[in-house]
Design an enzyme around this catalytic site. Structure first.
Site, PDB file in Angstrom:
ATOM      1  N   ASP A 130       0.813  -1.212   0.000  1.00  0.00           N
ATOM      2  CA  ASP A 130       0.000   0.000   0.000  1.00  0.00           C
ATOM      3  C   ASP A 130       0.849   1.265   0.000  1.00  0.00           C
ATOM      4  O   ASP A 130       2.058   1.230   0.224  1.00  0.00           O
ATOM      5  CB  ASP A 130      -0.902   0.016   1.240  1.00  0.00           C
ATOM      6  CG  ASP A 130      -1.900  -1.129   1.248  1.00  0.00           C
ATOM      7  OD1 ASP A 130      -2.264  -1.600   0.161  1.00  0.00           O
ATOM      8  OD2 ASP A 130      -2.312  -1.538   2.347  1.00  0.00           O
ATOM      9  N   TYR A 156       6.104  -9.727   7.160  1.00  0.00           N
ATOM     10  CA  TYR A 156       6.058  -8.279   7.329  1.00  0.00           C
ATOM     11  C   TYR A 156       6.499  -7.933   8.740  1.00  0.00           C
ATOM     12  O   TYR A 156       6.272  -8.693   9.677  1.00  0.00           O
ATOM     13  CB  TYR A 156       4.641  -7.746   7.119  1.00  0.00           C
ATOM     14  CG  TYR A 156       4.184  -7.691   5.686  1.00  0.00           C
ATOM     15  CD1 TYR A 156       4.347  -6.532   4.922  1.00  0.00           C
ATOM     16  CD2 TYR A 156       3.567  -8.780   5.084  1.00  0.00           C
ATOM     17  CE1 TYR A 156       3.912  -6.472   3.609  1.00  0.00           C
ATOM     18  CE2 TYR A 156       3.132  -8.730   3.769  1.00  0.00           C
ATOM     19  CZ  TYR A 156       3.302  -7.571   3.045  1.00  0.00           C
ATOM     20  OH  TYR A 156       2.884  -7.521   1.748  1.00  0.00           O
TER      21      TYR A 156
END
Length: 244
Positions: free
Chosen positions: A52, A110
């Site tokens: 994103d 992540y």
């Protein structure tokens, strides 16, 4: 025709995410322009994930096909010469023609960074989320195992994307402390839109005593987005590794 695999590190601050958009500056668009400048071809770059806007990466995997005579290992230097300083090719190599960085990925990791101090940080402001309130780290660590396994993570997905299923498998969630920095690492076979950031927001609620670790199991089973935590800011998140 060669299929070139790139390992990429980037600072996502100035970009509207990975995916190319006609009217916005993106990582994919910037990379394609640099490669096109080098090869004089219309190369499409395929990425392992659609990170994103504002999200960072240090182990992002991408590929492109080319008929260029540049040796595979030399693409690293040649592309870096044409890139801005906030995107760096760490390595380049030739892989099999059918290698696809997204479809063949077995999992990703992540890492989310929280700066937990009353006073914000200037030097790390672009790479961490400043949270000034005290957190019970041990309780947060106890909560991590409730995310592990295969579950329907609908409660941990923001609206704005369409997927066939909201079932995902989380391999590991762990928390490490480095001074005032809290680093939350999440590994899984795939992630829903904003899923990691909502997991972190939920762990913050645990650390603040707003919910108990056991409540996470109820939130997962309830599949209600409103029951989970806030979606924390993108700037604290980075993709660290992709597994094949």
């Amino acid at each position: 025709m060669k299929n070139i695999k790139l390992i990429i590190e980037y600072d996502g601050t100035n970009y509207y995410g990975w995916q190319k958009q006609n009217d916005k500056v993106t990582i994919q668009g910037t990379l394609e322009e640099a490669v096109r400048n080098l090869t004089k071809e219309e190369n499409e770059i395929l990425g392992c994930s659609r990170t994103d806007s504002g999200v960072h990466a240090r182990g992002f995997v991408a590929t492109f096909k080319t008929e260029s005579t540049v040796p595979p290992h030399k693409f690293r230097e040649a592309i870096n010469y044409r890139l801005p300083d906030d995107i760096v090719i760490l390595s380049s190599e030739e892989v099999s023609e059918d290698f696809h960085p997204r479809y063949l990925a077995k999992g990703k990791t992540y890492e989310y960074t929280i700066y937990n101090n009353l006073v914000p940080t200037a030097l790390n402001r672009l790479y961490s989320y400043h949270y000034k309130y005290s957190l019970d780290i041990e309780v947060m660590k106890n909560a991590c195992h409730f995310f592990k396994g295969t579950h329907d993570f609908k409660a941990f997905r923001s609206e704005g994307s369409s997927v066939k299923t909201t079932v995902r498998t989380i391999y590991d969630v762990n928390i490490k402390i480095d001074g005032d920095f809290i680093k939350i690492s999440v590994s899984g076979d795939g992630f829903l839109y904003n899923m990691v950031r909502i997991i972190v927001g939920t762990l913050i609620n645990v650390g603040r005593g707003k919910i108990t670790p056991e409540d996470i199991e109820k939130i997962i089973l309830g599949r209600d987005r409103k029951a989970a935590g806030d979606c924390v800011p993108a700037k604290g998140l980075k993709l660290t590794e992709v597994y094949y």
